[in-house]
Design a protein around this motif. Structure first.
Motif, PDB file in Angstrom:
ATOM      1  N   ALA A   1       0.572  -1.573  -0.017  1.00  0.00           N
ATOM      2  CA  ALA A   1       0.187  -0.261   0.037  1.00  0.00           C
ATOM      3  C   ALA A   1       0.975   1.288  -0.383  1.00  0.00           C
ATOM      4  CB  ALA A   1      -0.909   0.049   1.587  1.00  0.00           C
ATOM      5  N   GLU A   2       0.155   2.402  -0.573  1.00  0.00           N
ATOM      6  CA  GLU A   2       1.391   3.206  -0.895  1.00  0.00           C
ATOM      7  C   GLU A   2       1.173   4.291   0.493  1.00  0.00           C
ATOM      8  OE1 GLU A   2       1.282   7.935  -2.884  1.00  0.00           O
ATOM      9  OE2 GLU A   2       0.053   6.187  -3.830  1.00  0.00           O
ATOM     10  N   ALA A   3       0.852   3.945   1.212  1.00  0.00           N
ATOM     11  CA  ALA A   3       0.893   4.882   2.309  1.00  0.00           C
ATOM     12  C   ALA A   3       1.650   3.758   3.429  1.00  0.00           C
ATOM     13  CB  ALA A   3      -0.542   4.440   3.243  1.00  0.00           C
ATOM     14  N   ASP A   4       2.550   2.701   2.972  1.00  0.00           N
ATOM     15  CA  ASP A   4       3.095   2.336   3.774  1.00  0.00           C
ATOM     16  C   ASP A   4       4.748   1.929   2.949  1.00  0.00           C
ATOM     17  OD1 ASP A   4       1.280   0.920   6.054  1.00  0.00           O
ATOM     18  OD2 ASP A   4       1.144  -0.803   4.548  1.00  0.00           O
ATOM     19  N   THR A   5       4.852   3.200   1.853  1.00  0.00           N
ATOM     20  CA  THR A   5       6.615   3.416   1.707  1.00  0.00           C
ATOM     21  C   THR A   5       6.722   4.895   1.815  1.00  0.00           C
ATOM     22  OG1 THR A   5       4.815   4.249  -0.682  1.00  0.00           O
ATOM     23  CG2 THR A   5       5.510   1.776  -0.779  1.00  0.00           C
ATOM     24  N   TRP A   6       8.073   5.133   1.731  1.00  0.00           N
ATOM     25  CA  TRP A   6       8.627   6.421   2.164  1.00  0.00           C
ATOM     26  C   TRP A   6       7.917   7.540   1.144  1.00  0.00           C
ATOM     27  CZ3 TRP A   6      13.739   2.972   0.963  1.00  0.00           C
ATOM     28  CH2 TRP A   6      14.016   2.884   2.406  1.00  0.00           C
ATOM     29  N   ASP A   7       7.460   8.849   1.734  1.00  0.00           N
ATOM     30  CA  ASP A   7       6.521   9.938   0.754  1.00  0.00           C
ATOM     31  C   ASP A   7       7.827  10.409   0.137  1.00  0.00           C
ATOM     32  OD1 ASP A   7       5.868  11.811  -0.021  1.00  0.00           O
ATOM     33  OD2 ASP A   7       4.763  12.167   1.720  1.00  0.00           O
ATOM     34  N   LEU A   8       8.375  10.365  -0.834  1.00  0.00           N
ATOM     35  CA  LEU A   8       9.790  11.588  -1.305  1.00  0.00           C
ATOM     36  C   LEU A   8       9.062  12.418  -2.615  1.00  0.00           C
ATOM     37  CD1 LEU A   8      11.506   7.828  -2.670  1.00  0.00           C
ATOM     38  CD2 LEU A   8      12.546   8.847  -0.371  1.00  0.00           C
ATOM     39  N   ALA A   9       7.678  12.943  -1.973  1.00  0.00           N
ATOM     40  CA  ALA A   9       8.203  13.585  -3.110  1.00  0.00           C
ATOM     41  C   ALA A   9       8.576  14.988  -2.481  1.00  0.00           C
ATOM     42  CB  ALA A   9       6.097  14.425  -2.388  1.00  0.00           C
ATOM     43  N   SER A  10       9.099  15.276  -1.310  1.00  0.00           N
ATOM     44  CA  SER A  10       9.483  16.919  -0.321  1.00  0.00           C
ATOM     45  C   SER A  10      11.293  16.767  -1.479  1.00  0.00           C
ATOM     46  CB  SER A  10      10.421  16.468   0.863  1.00  0.00           C
ATOM     47  OG  SER A  10      10.925  15.762   1.458  1.00  0.00           O
TER      48      SER A  10
ATOM     49  N   PHE B   1      11.745  14.613  -4.703  1.00  0.00           N
ATOM     50  CA  PHE B   1      10.512  15.053  -6.353  1.00  0.00           C
ATOM     51  C   PHE B   1       9.326  14.455  -6.489  1.00  0.00           C
ATOM     52  CE2 PHE B   1      15.195  14.823  -6.919  1.00  0.00           C
ATOM     53  CZ  PHE B   1      15.258  16.026  -7.552  1.00  0.00           C
ATOM     54  N   PRO B   2       8.486  14.971  -7.010  1.00  0.00           N
ATOM     55  CA  PRO B   2       7.133  14.309  -7.133  1.00  0.00           C
ATOM     56  C   PRO B   2       6.665  12.843  -7.683  1.00  0.00           C
ATOM     57  CG  PRO B   2       7.506  16.238  -8.309  1.00  0.00           C
ATOM     58  CD  PRO B   2       8.373  16.499  -8.023  1.00  0.00           C
ATOM     59  N   ASN B   3       8.175  13.408  -8.515  1.00  0.00           N
ATOM     60  CA  ASN B   3       7.544  11.810  -9.127  1.00  0.00           C
ATOM     61  C   ASN B   3       8.883  11.184  -9.608  1.00  0.00           C
ATOM     62  OD1 ASN B   3       7.728  12.878 -12.313  1.00  0.00           O
ATOM     63  ND2 ASN B   3       5.728  13.226 -10.992  1.00  0.00           N
TER      64      ASN B   3
ATOM     65  N   TYR C   1      16.867  10.808  -3.588  1.00  0.00           N
ATOM     66  CA  TYR C   1      16.065   9.596  -4.288  1.00  0.00           C
ATOM     67  C   TYR C   1      16.490   8.929  -5.059  1.00  0.00           C
ATOM     68  CZ  TYR C   1      11.621   9.803  -6.612  1.00  0.00           C
ATOM     69  OH  TYR C   1      10.630   9.095  -7.614  1.00  0.00           O
ATOM     70  N   ALA C   2      17.484   8.025  -5.844  1.00  0.00           N
ATOM     71  CA  ALA C   2      17.519   7.738  -6.743  1.00  0.00           C
ATOM     72  C   ALA C   2      17.956   6.089  -5.842  1.00  0.00           C
ATOM     73  CB  ALA C   2      18.972   8.138  -7.148  1.00  0.00           C
ATOM     74  N   SER C   3      18.443   6.835  -4.459  1.00  0.00           N
ATOM     75  CA  SER C   3      18.896   5.806  -3.335  1.00  0.00           C
ATOM     76  C   SER C   3      18.113   4.692  -2.406  1.00  0.00           C
ATOM     77  CB  SER C   3      20.262   5.846  -2.711  1.00  0.00           C
ATOM     78  OG  SER C   3      20.029   5.450  -1.761  1.00  0.00           O
ATOM     79  N   LEU C   4      17.160   5.961  -2.530  1.00  0.00           N
ATOM     80  CA  LEU C   4      15.656   5.065  -1.942  1.00  0.00           C
ATOM     81  C   LEU C   4      15.064   4.709  -2.531  1.00  0.00           C
ATOM     82  CD1 LEU C   4      15.334   8.597   0.497  1.00  0.00           C
ATOM     83  CD2 LEU C   4      16.028   6.138   1.184  1.00  0.00           C
ATOM     84  N   LYS C   5      15.044   4.941  -3.913  1.00  0.00           N
ATOM     85  CA  LYS C   5      14.105   3.861  -4.518  1.00  0.00           C
ATOM     86  C   LYS C   5      14.597   3.319  -5.024  1.00  0.00           C
ATOM     87  CE  LYS C   5      10.047   6.418  -5.844  1.00  0.00           C
ATOM     88  NZ  LYS C   5       8.831   6.064  -6.007  1.00  0.00           N
ATOM     89  N   SER C   6      16.201   2.918  -5.594  1.00  0.00           N
ATOM     90  CA  SER C   6      16.206   1.202  -5.513  1.00  0.00           C
ATOM     91  C   SER C   6      16.953   0.892  -4.848  1.00  0.00           C
ATOM     92  CB  SER C   6      17.985   1.675  -5.922  1.00  0.00           C
ATOM     93  OG  SER C   6      18.860   2.245  -4.728  1.00  0.00           O
ATOM     94  N   THR C   7      16.692   1.484  -3.253  1.00  0.00           N
ATOM     95  CA  THR C   7      16.534  -0.021  -2.436  1.00  0.00           C
ATOM     96  C   THR C   7      14.844   0.102  -1.466  1.00  0.00           C
ATOM     97  OG1 THR C   7      16.681   2.238  -0.302  1.00  0.00           O
ATOM     98  CG2 THR C   7      18.959   0.845  -0.522  1.00  0.00           C
ATOM     99  N   GLU C   8      14.054  -0.004  -2.069  1.00  0.00           N
ATOM    100  CA  GLU C   8      12.724   0.256  -2.339  1.00  0.00           C
ATOM    101  C   GLU C   8      12.543  -1.396  -2.589  1.00  0.00           C
ATOM    102  OE1 GLU C   8       9.574   2.567  -4.158  1.00  0.00           O
ATOM    103  OE2 GLU C   8       9.985   3.705  -2.520  1.00  0.00           O
ATOM    104  N   ASP C   9      13.464  -1.451  -3.531  1.00  0.00           N
ATOM    105  CA  ASP C   9      13.184  -3.074  -4.427  1.00  0.00           C
ATOM    106  C   ASP C   9      14.376  -3.322  -5.627  1.00  0.00           C
ATOM    107  OD1 ASP C   9      12.116  -5.314  -6.224  1.00  0.00           O
ATOM    108  OD2 ASP C   9      10.822  -4.119  -7.055  1.00  0.00           O
ATOM    109  N   GLN C  10      14.922  -3.505  -5.057  1.00  0.00           N
ATOM    110  CA  GLN C  10      16.495  -3.676  -5.680  1.00  0.00           C
ATOM    111  C   GLN C  10      16.118  -5.102  -6.981  1.00  0.00           C
ATOM    112  OE1 GLN C  10      20.011  -3.735  -4.695  1.00  0.00           O
ATOM    113  NE2 GLN C  10      18.840  -1.878  -2.839  1.00  0.00           N
TER     114      GLN C  10
END
Length: 191
Positions: free
Chosen positions: A14-23, A25-27, A79-88
């Motif tokens: 669920a999106e609510a259980d993921t990092w909010d990286l909008a601060s 980059f919004p996407n 942002y790139a690091s957190l996104k890559s660690t979300e799903d290796q």
């Protein structure tokens, strides 16, 4: 007998259980646009090469450019690091962090002349420059840098060190990718 619990795939969380990286980059598209702009700025280091000792305003301009470049790079890298660690196992985010590291390595190479060039400024001239108002935001950094003069290599040696950054981290990246997404562990049954 209870049912075996399995972790959901990252894209099923669920999106609510993921990092909010909008601060940051919004996407991903906003990150991509900022990355391309940041990457083009790497060549901006060239305009300061050989000019850091020209005076306090020239040195301040170079240090300001470097600080702003680093700040933008931190947001991109985080942002790139957190996104890559979300799903290796997500190749898009692995590519994103790889592109960032490659560009950051090129930036390090482009900026590698700065420390040796600053340290080559004779102490009496640097003392006068440090008294100038233009260098006030960088005074502490420059004084600390001067303390490490005897531990700083030549311009060419510093550039060589900057060039090896990607290679030096390769084994850790390979292990992390293998351990976190490629290895499949079986189910363990207890008694």
């Amino acid at each position: 007998m209870s049912k075996t619990k399995t972790l959901p795939r990252r894209d099923q969380v669920a999106e609510a259980d993921t990092w909010d990286l909008a601060s940051l980059f919004p996407n991903d598209e906003a990150w991509e646009a900022a990355f391309r702009k940041w990457e083009k700025r790497i060549s901006g280091y060239d305009k300061f090469r050989g000019r850091l000792g020209d005076g306090p305003k020239a040195l301040a301009a170079a240090l300001k450019f470097d600080a702003l470049f680093d700040r933008a790079g931190e947001a991109l890298g985080n942002y790139a690091s957190l996104k890559s660690t979300e799903d290796q196992s997500n190749s898009n985010y692995q590519r994103m962090i790889g592109r960032f590291h490659s560009a950051a390595s090129r930036a390090g190479q482009a900026a590698s002349y700065m420390r040796p060039e600053i340290l080559a400024i004779p102490q009496p001239k640097m003392a006068k420059m440090l008294a100038d108002r233009a260098l006030k935001p960088f005074r502490v950094m420059l004084v600390r840098m001067r303390r490490f003069k005897k531990h700083t290599l030549s311009k060419r040696e510093e550039e060589l060190l900057a060039m090896q950054s990607e290679m030096a981290s390769a084994t850790n990246k390979i292990f992390t990718q293998l351990n976190n997404s490629d290895l499949k562990f079986g189910m363990v049954k207890n008694e």
